[in-house]
Design a protein around this motif. Structure first.
Motif, short mmCIF file in Angstrom:
data_model
loop_
_atom_site.label_atom_id
_atom_site.label_comp_id
_atom_site.label_asym_id
_atom_site.label_seq_id
_atom_site.Cartn_x
_atom_site.Cartn_y
_atom_site.Cartn_z
N LYS A 368 0.85 -1.22 -0.04
CA LYS A 368 -0.09 -0.02 -0.08
C LYS A 368 1.01 1.10 0.20
CE LYS A 368 -4.55 -1.32 1.49
NZ LYS A 368 -5.56 -1.33 2.67
N ALA A 369 1.82 1.25 0.81
CA ALA A 369 2.83 2.21 1.03
C ALA A 369 3.43 2.65 -0.33
CB ALA A 369 3.84 2.11 2.19
N LEU A 370 3.82 1.65 -1.21
CA LEU A 370 4.62 1.83 -2.27
C LEU A 370 3.55 2.25 -3.56
CD1 LEU A 370 6.55 -1.44 -2.35
CD2 LEU A 370 7.61 1.22 -2.32
N GLY A 371 2.12 2.30 -3.46
CA GLY A 371 1.42 2.71 -4.06
C GLY A 371 1.14 1.65 -5.22
N ILE A 372 1.19 0.63 -4.97
CA ILE A 372 1.18 -0.53 -6.25
C ILE A 372 -0.12 -1.01 -6.49
CG2 ILE A 372 1.88 -2.76 -6.87
CD1 ILE A 372 4.20 -2.55 -5.21
N SER A 373 -0.48 -0.83 -7.74
CA SER A 373 -1.98 -1.42 -8.00
C SER A 373 -2.22 -2.55 -8.48
CB SER A 373 -2.72 -0.24 -8.50
OG SER A 373 -2.38 0.32 -9.42
N ASP A 374 -1.14 -2.91 -9.77
CA ASP A 374 -1.33 -3.77 -10.57
C ASP A 374 0.01 -4.80 -10.68
OD1 ASP A 374 -3.23 -4.87 -12.80
OD2 ASP A 374 -3.34 -2.44 -12.84
N LEU A 375 -0.26 -5.98 -10.57
CA LEU A 375 1.21 -6.86 -10.51
C LEU A 375 0.94 -7.82 -11.88
CD1 LEU A 375 0.91 -7.63 -6.75
CD2 LEU A 375 2.89 -6.20 -7.85
N ALA A 376 2.27 -7.91 -12.41
CA ALA A 376 2.20 -9.27 -13.13
C ALA A 376 2.97 -10.32 -12.51
CB ALA A 376 3.26 -8.92 -14.46
N ILE A 377 2.66 -11.49 -12.76
CA ILE A 377 3.36 -12.66 -11.84
C ILE A 377 4.73 -13.27 -12.68
CG2 ILE A 377 2.74 -14.95 -10.80
CD1 ILE A 377 0.98 -12.76 -9.83
N GLY A 378 5.54 -13.39 -11.95
CA GLY A 378 6.95 -14.01 -12.33
C GLY A 378 7.42 -15.03 -12.02
N ALA A 379 8.72 -15.09 -11.79
CA ALA A 379 9.23 -16.44 -11.47
C ALA A 379 8.71 -16.95 -9.97
CB ALA A 379 10.72 -16.30 -11.41
N GLU A 380 8.62 -18.14 -9.82
CA GLU A 380 8.20 -18.73 -8.49
C GLU A 380 9.58 -18.95 -7.52
OE1 GLU A 380 5.86 -22.08 -8.79
OE2 GLU A 380 5.04 -22.07 -6.75
N ILE A 381 9.48 -18.56 -6.53
CA ILE A 381 10.56 -18.58 -5.44
C ILE A 381 10.58 -19.71 -4.71
CG2 ILE A 381 11.93 -17.63 -3.41
CD1 ILE A 381 10.59 -15.01 -4.30
N ALA A 382 9.47 -19.95 -4.02
CA ALA A 382 8.91 -21.17 -3.24
C ALA A 382 7.46 -21.47 -3.47
CB ALA A 382 9.32 -21.00 -1.77
N PRO A 383 6.97 -22.49 -3.23
CA PRO A 383 5.57 -22.84 -3.25
C PRO A 383 4.73 -21.60 -2.68
CG PRO A 383 6.72 -24.99 -2.85
CD PRO A 383 7.80 -23.73 -2.74
#
Ligand code: ADP
Length: 422
Positions: A368-383
Motif C-alpha cells: 500500500k505504501a508503495l502505491g502498487i495497484s497492478d502486478l504481473a506474476i513472474g518466477a516462483e521462489i518457493a511454493p
C-alpha cells in the motif's frame, strides 16, 4: 471472451500465492491490489483482487469483499473464489465465515465449500481437522500468532461461530472416490440445508478431485492450492485460451531492501539465516512507539543497498507478548507495519528496485505504501511465493510478498537468486 474467474483474497501475500499457483498452468492471471477504481476492461484472464481484510472489523471486511465481487462481476466473471490462509487464520467473529455468507447472498447461492489444504506446504485436512506438517493446527506455531492465534484444529468448530447456517463435512473417503461422488455428497448435504461444507484433502490428487467437482459452483472458498487445478479445467472447457503471453523479468538494478514483520517460526529461522550473511537491523515495537523510526532511517541511509540489507521486527513469542502487553496487540502490530512500510518507501527513494516483504499484514502495509495497484506474476521462489513485477512512483520494481510460514530457511537468498535466474 472476458474474465471468467474472479478471486478475492483476504491479504496480499495470499493473493500473490493464489495468482502464482494459478499461473503455473500458463494461463493469464491478473492481480490487483485493492478494488480497482477504473471500470474493468475485457480480458481473457483469471482476475485476483487482493484485499487487506483478514483482521479488519467484520463489517468493513464484508463491504470491501462485496465491492470486489461487484467489480469482478462487471468484468464478466461468473464463478468466484474466496481465498484465505491455509492455516484458516480467523477469530470467532470472522472474517472467513461472515464474508463467505455475504458473497453467497450476493451470488444467490445456498452452498459453498471450505478447503484450506495445501499439501505441498504441509497443510492437510482429515475429518475436518487441519494439520500443519505432522501437528494439528492448534499445536502448531499458529497457536502463538500475534493477531489470529489458532487454538482449535477442527475446521467445523472454527467455522460454526462465524456463520448463521449449518456447517458440515465432506470426508476424505468420499473425496477419494472421485468428483462425481463428491458432487453427490454435496447435493445430499444441500438437501439437509448444509450451506458450509468443509472438504478433506490430504494430497494434490484430492485437490484435483475437489476442483473438478466444484469448478462450476458460484462460489468456492479455500486456500490457494485447491484453486491450482482450475485454470486447466477452464482451458479444457474451452472457457480460456491456454497460450498466455509469458511474463519476462524487467532488467532492474541490484539495489534491494528486505523487510520482515512476520513472527512465524519459519520466518524467524529465515531471518536468522539471512542476518548471518547480510547487513541487518532489528526493530523493537516498544522503542518505535516511544522514539519513532529515526534511528532506523539513519541506519538505512548508511546502507549499501546492493548488499540487500534486512530490516525486521520478527521476534520470539515472549518478546511479541511483552510488546503486546505494553502497547496493545493492534498498536504493536500497527507500529511495526507503519515503520517497515515507511522504511521501504525511503529505500525506494534511495534506489531500491528489488523488494522482499515477509508477513501477510506486513506485505499489505508495504505494498500500500508503495502505491502498487497492478502486478504481473513472474518466477516462483518457493511454493506459493512468486516474484511480481509492478510500477511504484514511476519506477519498475520487482516485489516478493511472502506469507509468514512459507519458504525454506534460505528463503531470502533463494529470492535474490530466483530473480537473477529469471
Ligand atoms: P504472518 O504472515 O506471519 O502472519 P503478518 O505480517 O501477517 O505475518 O503478522 C505479523 C504481525 O505481527 C504484524 O501485524 C506485525 O506488525 C506484528 N509484529 C511484528 N513484530 C512484532 C513484535 N516484535 N511485537 C509485536 N508484534 C509484532
Amino acid at each position: 471472451m472476458s474474465t471468467v474467474f474472479g478471486c478475492i483474497a483476504d491479504d496480499f501475500t495470499g493473493a500473490t500465492d493464489l495468482a502464482g499457483l494459478m499461473s503455473r498452468s500458463g494461463v493469464a492471471v491478473r492481480l490487483r491490489l485493492g478494488v480497482p477504481s477504473d471500470p474493468p476492461e475485457e480480458t481473457d484472464a483469471f482476475e485476483v483482487i487482493a484485499l487487506k481484510c483478514r483482521t479488519s472489523p467484520v463489517d468493513e471486511a464484508i463491504a470491501e469483499c462485496r465491492a470486489a465481487l461487484a467489480w469482478l462481476k462487471a468484468a464478466g466473471a461468473e464463478h468466484f473464489f474466496w481465498k484465505y490462509c491455509s492455516t484458516f487464520d480467523s477469530t470467532p467473529e470472522g472474517n472467513i465465515g461472515p464474508v463467505a455468507e455475504a458473497l453467497m447472498q450476493d451470488l444467490g447461492t445456498d452452498q459453498t465449500i471450505y478447503c484450506p489444504a495445501f499439501p505441498e506446504n504441509g497443510r492437510s485436512i482429515y475429518m475436518g481437522n487441519l494439520f500443519v506438517g505432522q501437528q494439528p493446527l492448534a499445536e502448531s506455531p499458529m497457536k502463538d500468532h500475534p493477531l489470529t492465534p489458532m487454538t482449535d484444529s477442527n475446521l467445523m468448530r472454527l467455522l460454526a461461530p462465524q456463520v448463521t447456517k449449518p456447517v458440515g463435512l465432506a470426508a476424505q473417503r468420499v473425496v477419494a472416490q472421485g468428483a462425481e461422488m463428491l458432487r453427490s455428497e454435496l447435493t445430499a448435504l444441500r438437501a439437509e440445508n448444509t450451506a458450509h461444507v468443509v472438504v478433506d484433502a490430504v494430497a494434490d490428487a484430492d485437490l484435483e478431485t475437489i476442483a473438478r467437482a466444484c469448478w462450476d459452483m458460484p462460489l468456492m472458498t479455500g486456500g490457494s492450492a485447491v484453486a491450482m487445478p482450475l485454470p486447466k479445467i477452464y482451458v479444457e472447457q474451452g472457457l480460456l485460451p491456454a497460450d498466455a503471453p509469458k511474463v519476462s523479468a524487467p532488467d532492474l538494478p541490484a539495489e534491494t531492501i528486505i523487510v520482515s514483520g512476520s513472527c512465524s517460526q519459519m520466518t524467524r529461522a529465515q531471518v536468522a539465516d539471512y542476518a548471518a550473511k547480510a547487513p541487518s537491523l532489528k526493530l523493537d515495537p516498544i522503542d518505535l512507539a516511544a522514539n519513532g523510526v529515526g534511528v532506523a532511517l539513519a541506519w538505512l541511509a548508511d546502507q549499501d543497498l546492493t548488499k540487500a540489507p534486512l530490516i525486521y521486527a520478527s521476534a520470539e513469542p515472549e518478546q511479541v507478548r511483552a510488546a503486546q502487553q505494553e502497547l496493545g496487540t493492534a498498536r504493536a502490530g500497527a507500529v511495526v507495519e507503519d515503520a517497515l512500510a515507511q522504511l521501504v518507501v525511503v529505500a525506494r527513494t534511495q534506489g531500491a528496485r528489488r523488494i522482499v516483504a515477509a508477513g501477510g499484514e506486513t506485505s499489505g502495509a508495504v505494498a500500500k505504501a508503495l502505491g502498487i495497484s497492478d502486478l504481473a506474476i513472474g518466477a516462483e521462489i518457493a511454493p506459493g511465493v512468486p516474484w511480481c513485477y509492478a510500477t511504484s512512483a514511476g519506477h519498475e520494481i520487482a516485489i516478493a510478498l511472502k506469507s509468514g510460514n512459507f519458504g525454506s530457511e534460505t528463503f531470502f537468498t533463494d529470492a535474490l537468486n530466483a530473480l537473477e535466474a529469471s
